[in-house]
Design a protein around this motif. Structure first.
Motif, mmCIF file in Angstrom:
data_model
loop_
_atom_site.group_PDB
_atom_site.id
_atom_site.type_symbol
_atom_site.label_atom_id
_atom_site.label_comp_id
_atom_site.label_asym_id
_atom_site.label_seq_id
_atom_site.Cartn_x
_atom_site.Cartn_y
_atom_site.Cartn_z
ATOM 1 N N VAL A 160 9.884 -5.412 4.006
ATOM 2 C CA VAL A 160 8.942 -5.882 2.980
ATOM 3 C C VAL A 160 8.003 -4.760 2.540
ATOM 4 O O VAL A 160 7.541 -4.747 1.393
ATOM 5 C CB VAL A 160 8.137 -7.117 3.461
ATOM 6 N N ILE A 161 7.734 -3.797 3.439
ATOM 7 C CA ILE A 161 6.958 -2.628 3.024
ATOM 8 C C ILE A 161 7.772 -1.798 2.040
ATOM 9 O O ILE A 161 7.259 -1.350 1.003
ATOM 10 C CB ILE A 161 6.551 -1.786 4.248
ATOM 11 N N ILE A 201 9.572 -6.382 8.781
ATOM 12 C CA ILE A 201 8.310 -5.847 8.251
ATOM 13 C C ILE A 201 8.564 -4.547 7.486
ATOM 14 O O ILE A 201 8.042 -4.343 6.385
ATOM 15 C CB ILE A 201 7.294 -5.621 9.388
ATOM 16 N N ASN A 234 5.993 -5.164 -1.121
ATOM 17 C CA ASN A 234 5.248 -6.416 -1.018
ATOM 18 C C ASN A 234 3.943 -6.265 -0.244
ATOM 19 O O ASN A 234 3.034 -7.084 -0.384
ATOM 20 C CB ASN A 234 6.111 -7.483 -0.337
ATOM 21 N N ILE A 235 3.866 -5.263 0.608
ATOM 22 C CA ILE A 235 2.664 -4.968 1.387
ATOM 23 C C ILE A 235 2.757 -3.498 1.767
ATOM 24 O O ILE A 235 3.850 -2.912 1.759
ATOM 25 C CB ILE A 235 2.566 -5.899 2.623
ATOM 26 N N SER A 286 3.135 -13.116 -0.103
ATOM 27 C CA SER A 286 4.014 -12.191 -0.824
ATOM 28 C C SER A 286 5.026 -11.522 0.090
ATOM 29 O O SER A 286 6.045 -11.007 -0.381
ATOM 30 C CB SER A 286 3.181 -11.122 -1.531
ATOM 31 N N THR A 287 4.782 -11.519 1.397
ATOM 32 C CA THR A 287 5.696 -10.855 2.303
ATOM 33 C C THR A 287 6.872 -11.741 2.700
ATOM 34 O O THR A 287 7.869 -11.258 3.219
ATOM 35 C CB THR A 287 4.992 -10.425 3.596
ATOM 36 N N VAL A 328 1.051 -2.891 7.878
ATOM 37 C CA VAL A 328 0.968 -4.078 8.733
ATOM 38 C C VAL A 328 0.604 -3.641 10.143
ATOM 39 O O VAL A 328 1.372 -2.949 10.809
ATOM 40 C CB VAL A 328 2.294 -4.873 8.751
#
Length: 243
Positions: free
Chosen positions: A101-102, A98, A106-107, A127-128, A110
């Motif tokens: 991806v941050i 996680i 991408n996000i 997208s993640t 979370v």
């Protein structure tokens, strides 16, 4: 170097929660950088990997958090309040994924729990590339629950969201996320079990959501796992009371 730092916001009015918070955090995250945002220091901070960032108690909640975030070095943070400490071992690999991806953009945030006031239609955030991250309900784009965050996006939420209490701030924050196009999601695994009306237990980050409710220890939902932790840490839960 760890992919993220852990942040705990607190106030000395909740200092009885600090001993189990420190103990449980050190048990499961001994090597991560950890911050306490607080109006006062405590002897538990006199150990490796913990740092106090002291705020001005005369300021409102949002500005306290902003002032402290501006002193955090790391770009990716896990943000909590003090009574959201762990009761079990996290899934470290998934937390690292996680954070990755941050970092990729991408996000932005979370939330490490599934929660909703209404029935959920689970929809993956494609997208993640992580199958266990889902869209938040529209009215819960952001919540004060343990979340992995892009620090700058978290700061934007605190800067732009009004409300003269923590609860009003949280209620208004979803609209701010929509307005600023801050991309948020929540985790859910098939092993997560429903607890209470509005949330599930988190198997990726097993924590109390929350351990204190309306000023009292939350025995109504967590007595079987909360009482032993408090007793092991010599916390007299009758001083605060239980609900």
């Amino acid at each position: 170097m760890a992919e993220y730092a852990l942040i705990f916001y607190s106030h000395s009015d909740y200092s009885d929660a600090w001993v189990p918070m420190f103990e449980q955090t050190n048990r499961y995250f001994p090597d991560h950088k950890k911050y306490l945002f607080s109006d006062q220091s405590t002897k538990e901070l006199e150990q490796e990997n913990w740092q106090l960032i002291k705020y001005d108690d005369r300021k409102g909640y949002q500005n306290r958090v902003i002032d402290c975030l501006d002193q955090v070095e790391e770009d990716i943070v896990m943000f909590h309040h003090e009574d959201m400490f762990l009761y079990g071992e996290p899934r470290y690999d998934q937390l690292s994924d996680i954070a990755s991806v941050i970092k990729k953009g991408n996000i932005d945030i979370v939330k490490l729990i599934c929660a909703s006031y209404k029935p959920i239609e689970f929809e993956n955030i494609k997208s993640t590339e992580l199958s266990y991250i889902f869209e938040n309900p529209p009215n819960l784009k952001f919540a004060i629950q343990p979340s992995l965050c892009n620090k700058s996006k978290l700061r934007m939420i605190y800067h732009k969201t009004g409300g003269d209490s923590i609860w009003k701030f949280e209620a208004h924050s979803s609209h701010v996320c929509d307005y600023l196009d801050i991309r948020t999601g929540m985790t859910f695994f098939e092993t997560d079990q429903k607890r209470g009306k509005y949330h599930w237990d988190s198997s990726i980050y097993p924590y109390f959501a929350t351990a204190i409710v309306k000023g009292k220890w939350n025995f109504a939902e967590y007595e079987d796992i909360l009482r032993p932790i408090l007793e092991q840490n010599n916390v007299d839960y009758l001083n605060r009371g239980v609900c």
